[in-house]
Design an enzyme around this catalytic site. Structure first.
Site, PDB file in Angstrom:
ATOM      1  N   CYS A 162      73.495  48.793  -2.906  1.00 39.96           N
ATOM      2  CA  CYS A 162      73.385  49.601  -4.121  1.00 39.96           C
ATOM      3  C   CYS A 162      73.017  51.037  -3.785  1.00 39.96           C
ATOM      4  O   CYS A 162      72.213  51.295  -2.883  1.00 39.96           O
ATOM      5  CB  CYS A 162      72.303  49.051  -5.058  1.00 39.96           C
ATOM      6  SG  CYS A 162      72.393  47.286  -5.395  1.00 39.96           S
ATOM      7  N   CYS A 163      73.620  51.956  -4.501  1.00 40.25           N
ATOM      8  CA  CYS A 163      73.124  53.327  -4.576  1.00 40.25           C
ATOM      9  C   CYS A 163      73.231  53.733  -6.036  1.00 40.25           C
ATOM     10  O   CYS A 163      73.326  52.877  -6.918  1.00 40.25           O
ATOM     11  CB  CYS A 163      73.878  54.265  -3.639  1.00 40.25           C
ATOM     12  SG  CYS A 163      75.622  54.496  -4.042  1.00 40.25           S
ATOM     13  N   LYS A 164      73.210  55.011  -6.324  1.00 45.14           N
ATOM     14  CA  LYS A 164      73.198  55.433  -7.724  1.00 45.14           C
ATOM     15  C   LYS A 164      74.412  54.927  -8.481  1.00 45.14           C
ATOM     16  O   LYS A 164      74.298  54.430  -9.603  1.00 45.14           O
ATOM     17  CB  LYS A 164      73.113  56.964  -7.810  1.00 45.14           C
ATOM     18  CG  LYS A 164      73.019  57.479  -9.247  1.00 45.14           C
ATOM     19  CD  LYS A 164      72.774  58.978  -9.287  1.00 45.14           C
ATOM     20  CE  LYS A 164      73.973  59.766  -8.836  1.00 45.14           C
ATOM     21  NZ  LYS A 164      73.797  61.219  -9.021  1.00 45.14           N
TER      22      LYS A 164
END
Length: 921
Positions: free
Chosen positions: A824-826
């Site tokens: 996950c990232c933004k």
């Protein structure tokens, strides 16, 4: 595979077009059979003896693949290979894949255009030559190799050759051609992988089940050399999941049902003193508004008929708050000449966070702590219950709502068995009634219920109620001077001598006595041998002689008539317990809402949003993991014996808004501990999961087709709940994290990593304790988990800047423990794709003997934006990658604005210098 959101190619045209021709057009052409969820045509390319237009430089070659559909006779640009620098005979690692959704016919023409890329930064190309062929020619080529001449124009001179090597070919619908695949041993083309053809790794019988969850697959084909100069083939698959919208809709329906039930219970709380009654009215007003908002959002989601995932550009839309961002399955299938075919899955999704709510005041982790601290220390007129007690009250209320109808139902079944005069049926019904009634009684053996009853009594008009009627029937009246002063905020419930605490014991104990009477009567009915004068008095009968006559059976009366009054008594006692307990515990929930109403409900909303996004990804990952490991008995035993570890790899920085995102994400993933899975047999073609429960406890029912369900262990088939152990490790990797580490605070990341390491250790201990010794010994021989855990702990304690070793170790431990991997990232785009591709190439190097000289080239090939059709960097402001090579100028303020103040200009110069030093250090 490069993460992409919109289905467009690098040329801006549709990357995966669906069949445009109607049925009448299709019948004119011989089409390739479409196997669901599997590519129907794959081939790889190589050029020979290319003629360079300029002799003083070497070629940088790329091949553009275009398609001419027989129904349209127009050219459509489809995809590109990677750029191969400095050689006349380039071997392209990127293959060409046509998925089953793409319309392919024998008459379909494929055009291969070869370019020399002079300047990669500006994508300046010069035309070298082209070749074309029809798909039917591949069918006729038993050697699975076409060698085509490259020409400069129609009938022009030959400038080289290009080889097309078939990897996978589907079947012809009319049976004119056999299924064509590569045969590793009899391979006539050295460029094609020396391994078996890509059958469905998961089993073709399982495909309809997986297709019900995944859709719009995108495939990429690669071939990389091994350390012994053989070739392995890698197929990447990226699929959307329809659970992105299905799970939020299921959750919203549950929330609406739960909140409507709570509001009704608040209305039925009875008469309260003016202070508490005004609070109740205020709470109901706000809660009704919350329910209306949830209903509006659910209606909007039901109206969504477009894409099955939410793009990052929509993360600020209110109507899509509950939907996860960019949820996809990233799958890598490895077909190696040395090892068995292997499959590696990673679920990529944007960090679960309430983007529409904003992060001005932080995320959930900070807001919940602040809310609880203020609530504990405030002087507001309410009764303080800890979060644990509030959660306990919700649990007991849930148990009441579940057990009360079960007790009533089994009581009716007992009467039905009595009417049939069946002794065996009567015994079985009595056993079930006894079990449910004992659970019912046990649910109220909690000090919280007793204290809540006292609190409710003090909130009634008059402040203190009198003792209940004594056995003689006398009552005590309250007087105005007995009323207490207005209630202040209390840390505990005060004791009132006029309140009879033993009354509650008598009320719920009467349920047990009634059950004992029923048991005694059933025993006498079964044992009756014609002697009507015999009686058996239990200990409860001796205390209450009035029940003795009802327990003496009469021969002329049937069993139903004998049991009916006892059943009515039991139901009345149960109803009395439920009425008192439900009102008292509802009063506990009123205390939670009474303090800072808007803030409390907004926190509930924010937590629901984050949890919905996290749960959608978890359910998707669980179903895919179950699907891929369905025929692995060790995994299934681990699933129901220990549970499943779920590892989230976070790439958020601890800077600016991403601090709030990380705080939201940490709470949302932690809340997944409240989720249990249950596998049931699908009774129809609808295999979408169903969610039941309440906010403190959810059960996700996963449906499996009958053939798959029968292969499960008995414990799982009997409905045993399957639990998950979610953990999160975060390492910021972009330039914003550089600022945070040099000038900010990274304590949030450090504490999250340390807390979740303890959770991994806990899971490992349970795993070693519960799994069979023979499996553990084999497991430990293959995987030194203890060493990996120690190494992970050392790296967490080291507090090294941008320590990506933490991510690699955590991912390795998760894979070796048969867990589910998330990245996950933004927005699950740039940073996520960089991490996934690095992980994939590292797996190929460490597990499948990828040639060491090809590691960087393989990584560049997988990350190639030209080959993958990714969005331009300017399309989204998200920044960051593992190499930290983004330009830093976007973070500088315009100089024209800074010149207004000399102080601001000095600050700008200092920050600019610091960023440049950090970048090139």
């Amino acid at each position: 595979m490069e993460i992409k959101e919109e289905g467009t190619s690098e040329e801006g045209q549709h990357f995966l077009p669906t069949a445009q021709a109607n049925e009448s057009d299709d019948t004119r052409f011989t089409s390739i059979q479409k196997i669901p969820n599997e590519p129907q045509l794959e081939f790889i390319l190589a050029c020979k003896d290319l003629v360079a237009p300029v002799r003083d430089r070497k070629l940088n070659t790329v091949v553009q693949i275009s398609v001419i559909h027989p129904t349209e006779q127009s050219l459509t640009r489809y995809s590109c290979t990677e750029i191969v620098e400095g050689t006349r005979d380039p071997l392209f690692l990127t293959g060409v894949t046509f998925p089953s959704e793409y319309p392919i016919y024998e008459e379909t023409k494929i055009k291969l255009t070869v370019y020399d890329v002079k300047d990669k930064s500006h994508d300046t190309r010069s035309f070298l030559g082209y070749a074309s062929f029809k798909v039917g020619e591949l069918l006729k080529s038993r050697e699975q190799l076409l060698s085509l001449s490259l020409r400069t124009s129609d009938g022009g001179k030959v400038v080289g050759t290009i080889d097309v090597s078939v990897v996978t070919m589907g079947e012809i619908e009319d049976g004119e051609a056999d299924h064509i695949t590569t045969d590793g041993q009899g391979q006539k083309c050295a460029l094609v992988c020396e391994c078996a053809a890509p059958e469905s790794v998961n089993g073709k019988d399982n495909l309809p089940f997986l297709n019900a969850v995944l859709k719009n697959p995108v495939y990429k084909l690669y071939r990389f050399p091994t350390s012994d100069n053989k070739w392995m083939r890698i197929r990447e698959q990226m699929s959307e999941s329809i659970l992105s919208f299905h799970i939020p809709k299921e959750l919203l329906s549950l929330h609406i049902k739960e909140d409507l039930c709570r509001n009704q219970e608040l209305k039925e709380l009875g008469e309260l003193s003016p202070h508490w009654d005004n609070l109740r009215k205020n709470v109901l007003t706000h809660c009704d508004q919350m329910v209306n908002m949830y209903q509006d959002i659910l209606k909007e989601l039901n109206n969504e008929t477009g894409s099955s995932f939410k793009s990052s550009s929509s993360k600020g839309e209110k109507t899509l708050e509950f939907v996860p961002i960019n949820l996809h399955l990233q799958r890598m299938c490895v077909h190696s000449p040395h090892l068995k075919d292997a499959l590696y899955d990673v679920i990529t999704v944007g960090a679960p966070a309430a983007h529409f709510q904003g992060f001005k005041n932080g995320g959930l982790r900070k807001l919940l702590h602040k809310f609880e601290t203020e609530r504990r220390n405030t002087g507001y007129q309410f009764i303080y219950y800890s979060p644990e007690n509030t959660a306990k009250a919700k649990e007991v209320l849930s148990n009441i709502n579940q057990l009360e109808p079960l007790v009533a139902n089994h009581a009716d079944l007992l009467l039905n068995s009595a009417s049939q005069h069946s002794a065996d049926s009567l015994k079985n019904s009595l056993k079930m009634l006894s079990e449910k009634t004992e659970l019912f009684v046990h649910a109220f053996k909690d000090q919280l219920v007793r204290s809540a009853l006292l609190a409710l009594y003090t909130a009634r008009p008059g402040g203190i109620l009198t003792k209940p009627p004594s056995p003689k029937g006398s009552t005590e009246q309250s007087s105005p001077q007995d009323q207490p002063p207005p209630m202040k905020r209390q840390d505990s419930i005060p004791h009132h001598s006029d309140y009879d605490e033993e009354e509650w014991d008598r009320v719920w104990a009467s349920v047990g006595k009634s059950l004992n009477c029923i048991i005694a009567m059933v025993d006498k009915l079964i044992e009756r041998d014609g002697n009507s004068d015999g009686s058996c008095r239990s200990q409860d009968e001796e205390k209450d002689p009035s029940l003795a006559d009802s327990l003496t059976p009469h021969p002329r009366e049937d069993w139903h008539e004998q049991l009916h009054p006892l059943i009515l008594t039991l139901k009345e006692c149960v109803g009395e317990v439920v009425s008192r307990a439900r009102q008292s515990l509802t009063f506990v929930l009123l205390q939670e809402l009474a303090y800072s109403l808007p803030q409390c409900l907004m926190l509930t909303l924010r937590r629901d949003i984050v949890f919905s996004q996290a749960l959608a990804g978890l359910v998707c990952g669980f179903i895919i993991k179950l699907h891929t490991s369905l025929h692995d008995p060790d995994f299934l035993q681990q699933l129901h014996t220990v549970g499943l570890i779920v590892e989230y790899e976070g790439l958020l920085s601890t800077y600016s808004d991403e601090i709030g995102m990380l705080e939201d994400m940490a709470v949302g993933i932690s809340d997944l501990k409240k989720v249990a899975f249950k596998i049931i047999e699908a009774k129809s073609n609808d295999v979408l999961p169903v969610i039941t429960g309440r906010r403190e406890h959810y059960v996700v029912e996963v449906k499996l087709p009958a053939t798959m369900f029968e292969s499960l262990p008995l414990q799982i088939k009997e409905g045993q709940l399957l639990y998950v152990y979610p953990v999160l490790f975060n390492v910021g990797i972009n330039e914003q994290q550089t600022l945070a580490e040099r000038f900010g605070d990274v304590s949030l990341q450090e504490s999250i990593n340390q807390e979740n390491f303890e959770l991994v250790k806990e899971y490992y201990s349970i795993f070693m304790e519960k799994m069979p010794p023979d499996y553990i010994s084999h497991f430990q021989e293959q995987n030194d988990l203890k060493g990996l855990l120690d190494n992970l702990h050392q790296n967490i304690q080291a507090k090294k800047r941008k320590n990506v070793e933490i991510m690699w170790l955590a991912a390795t431990i998760c894979r070796k423990l048969n867990g589910i991997r998330f990245t996950c990232c933004k927005s699950a785009k740039d940073r996520t794709s960089m991490s996934v591709t690095l992980e994939q190439c590292s797996i190929l190097r460490d597990e499948h003997q990828l040639h060491k000289d090809f590691f960087i080239r393989a990584l560049d090939c997988m990350r190639s934006r030209q080959a993958q059709g990714a969005l331009n960097e300017s399309d989204d402001p998200e920044t960051g990658c593992l190499t930290d090579n983004k330009p830093t100028s976007r973070h500088f303020y315009p100089v024209a604005l800074l010149l207004v103040s000399s102080h601001l200009l000095v600050v700008w110069l200092i920050l600019s210098l610091a960023l440049l030093l950090a970048k090139y250090q």
